[in-house]
Design an enzyme around this catalytic site. Structure first.
Site, mmCIF file in Angstrom:
data_model
loop_
_atom_site.group_PDB
_atom_site.id
_atom_site.type_symbol
_atom_site.label_atom_id
_atom_site.label_comp_id
_atom_site.label_asym_id
_atom_site.label_seq_id
_atom_site.Cartn_x
_atom_site.Cartn_y
_atom_site.Cartn_z
ATOM 1 N N TYR A 57 10.478 2.160 5.298
ATOM 2 C CA TYR A 57 10.001 2.795 3.893
ATOM 3 C C TYR A 57 8.758 2.757 4.065
ATOM 4 C CZ TYR A 57 8.488 -0.813 0.552
ATOM 5 O OH TYR A 57 8.309 -1.840 0.262
ATOM 6 N N LYS B 256 6.532 -2.726 6.260
ATOM 7 C CA LYS B 256 7.273 -2.200 5.374
ATOM 8 C C LYS B 256 8.727 -2.035 5.565
ATOM 9 C CE LYS B 256 5.127 1.216 2.209
ATOM 10 N NZ LYS B 256 5.009 -0.377 1.182
ATOM 11 N N GLU C 189 -0.214 -12.212 -0.914
ATOM 12 C CA GLU C 189 -0.384 -11.413 -1.620
ATOM 13 C C GLU C 189 -0.047 -11.106 -2.888
ATOM 14 O OE1 GLU C 189 1.118 -7.862 0.967
ATOM 15 O OE2 GLU C 189 3.072 -9.373 1.347
ATOM 16 N N LEU D 159 1.485 -7.540 4.350
ATOM 17 C CA LEU D 159 2.276 -5.693 3.898
ATOM 18 C C LEU D 159 -0.312 -5.512 4.484
ATOM 19 C CD1 LEU D 159 4.512 -3.354 4.667
ATOM 20 C CD2 LEU D 159 2.761 -2.907 2.565
HETATM 21 N N1 PMP Z 1 2.289 -5.934 -0.564
HETATM 22 C C1 PMP Z 1 3.304 -5.322 -0.450
HETATM 23 C C2 PMP Z 1 4.310 -5.955 0.224
HETATM 24 C C3 PMP Z 1 3.799 -4.166 -0.580
HETATM 25 O O1 PMP Z 1 4.977 -3.403 -1.418
HETATM 26 C C4 PMP Z 1 2.472 -3.183 -1.005
HETATM 27 C C5 PMP Z 1 3.202 -1.686 -1.397
HETATM 28 N N2 PMP Z 1 3.753 -1.049 -0.329
HETATM 29 C C6 PMP Z 1 1.443 -3.417 -0.347
HETATM 30 C C7 PMP Z 1 0.618 -5.084 -0.397
HETATM 31 C C8 PMP Z 1 0.404 -2.217 -0.432
HETATM 32 O O2 PMP Z 1 0.609 -1.564 0.020
HETATM 33 P P1 PMP Z 1 -0.348 -0.342 0.465
HETATM 34 O O3 PMP Z 1 -1.385 -0.353 -0.726
HETATM 35 O O4 PMP Z 1 -0.069 0.272 1.330
HETATM 36 O O5 PMP Z 1 0.362 0.730 -0.895
#
Ligand code: PMP
Length: 286
Positions: free
Chosen positions: A33, A147, A179, A203
């Site tokens: 996603y 993702k 994270e 991610l």
């Molecule tokens: N890490 C994880 C596990 C996430 O789910 C997200 C949110 N999608 C992020 C980091 C941050 O990613 P982004 O800045 O692209 O929203």
């Protein structure tokens, strides 16, 4: 105005959208996603989100079903068919409907789904006071860079935070920072912003990239390197970043104040840079 979603080529009301129970997204979480923030009806960092979406498809060996131009059209249609200037566009592709068997089915059509919800960026009070986080062991799988809709680990970990009245977990694997359950984590130590590198354990956040670009462009000292648990626990500042949280200060970790217990000076600078950057980009898009 009722919510309009996209499913396999058609736009329809959310309550009319149906997916067969044998969809591998439902049975196995076999899908990926993307979430794209939209400000004043303009998608933010669209190309970067689509590039990550394509990499997610490659990582799970799923053919990229639409071209970037078709995704862009779809996103624009969702934006215009739904209420709100600021929206959050969710796109999902699963390996489709097939008899239950772990190995990939042959010749199935992917299920393609898109929806919009109102984007609620953090309230001023949350930005000014920061949020609570707690630490946990990161017990997720070793492909956290994908993702994937298989988010059970992330959901279980987020619930640990919710049970403790915190908004996020700050996770460690082998005593190094990874994270949050749905955000990237930065720390500030002696004026330097520290960010864990983009490996298979985190991610690759789009907001993470924006923050590092802004640090680079504005002379904010920063280092991308492994950050130890001890450094996190003694950090002057901790931030979480994501498309919906933007940049938020963590002001208590496991109930103890981070630094002064208030959002720090480097956070304030970065938050301002981020807001200014968003405004500039949106003005250019208008
Ligand atoms: N890490 C994880 C596990 C996430 O789910 C997200 C949110 N999608 C992020 C980091 C941050 O990613 P982004 O800045 O692209 O929203």
């Amino acid at each position: 105005m009722s919510e309009i979603v996209y499913l396999n080529g058609d736009f329809m009301r959310l309550e009319d959208a149906r997916v067969p129970v044998l969809d591998r997204g439902f049975i196995f979480g076999d899908g990926i996603y993307e979430v794209i923030p939209v400000y004043s009806k303009h998608p933010f960092r669209m190309q970067e989100h689509l590039a990550r979406f394509r990499r997610s498809h490659d990582a799970i060996r799923l053919a990229y079903p639409l071209s970037d131009a078709e995704w862009t059209r779809l996103v624009k249609d969702l934006i215009s068919r739904n209420a709100g200037d600021d929206q959050s566009i969710y796109l999902q592709v699963t390996r489709g409907v097939a008899k239950r068997d772990h190995a990939f089915p042959k010749d199935t059509q992917p299920t393609i789904f898109g929806m919009s919800s109102l984007l609620s960026t953090p309230a001023r009070e949350v930005v000014e006071n920061g949020v609570a986080a707690i630490t946990t062991i990161d017990y997720r799988w070793l492909k956290c860079d994908v993702k994937s809709t298989s988010l059970l680990g992330n959901c279980l970990l987020r619930q640990v935070a919710a049970d403790a009245g915190a908004v996020e977990v700050v996770m460690f694997r082998d005593a190094f920072l990874t994270e949050g359950s749905s955000s990237n984590v930065f720390v500030v130590k002696n004026g330097t912003v520290l960010a864990p590198p983009k490996t298979n354990l985190v991610l690759p956040g789009i907001t993470y990239d924006v923050v590092l670009e802004l640090a680079q462009a504005n002379g904010v000292p920063h280092e991308v390197r492994q950050v130890s648990e001890a450094e996190v626990r003694s950090a002057d500042e901790i931030w979480v970043t994501s498309s919906t949280k933007e940049v938020l200060a963590v002001t208590t970790l496991d109930g103890k104040p981070v630094g002064s217990g208030k959002p720090g000076a480097v956070f304030k600078r970065m938050h301002q840079l981020y807001q200014d950057f968003k405004r500039t980009v949106m003005r250019q898009a208008a």
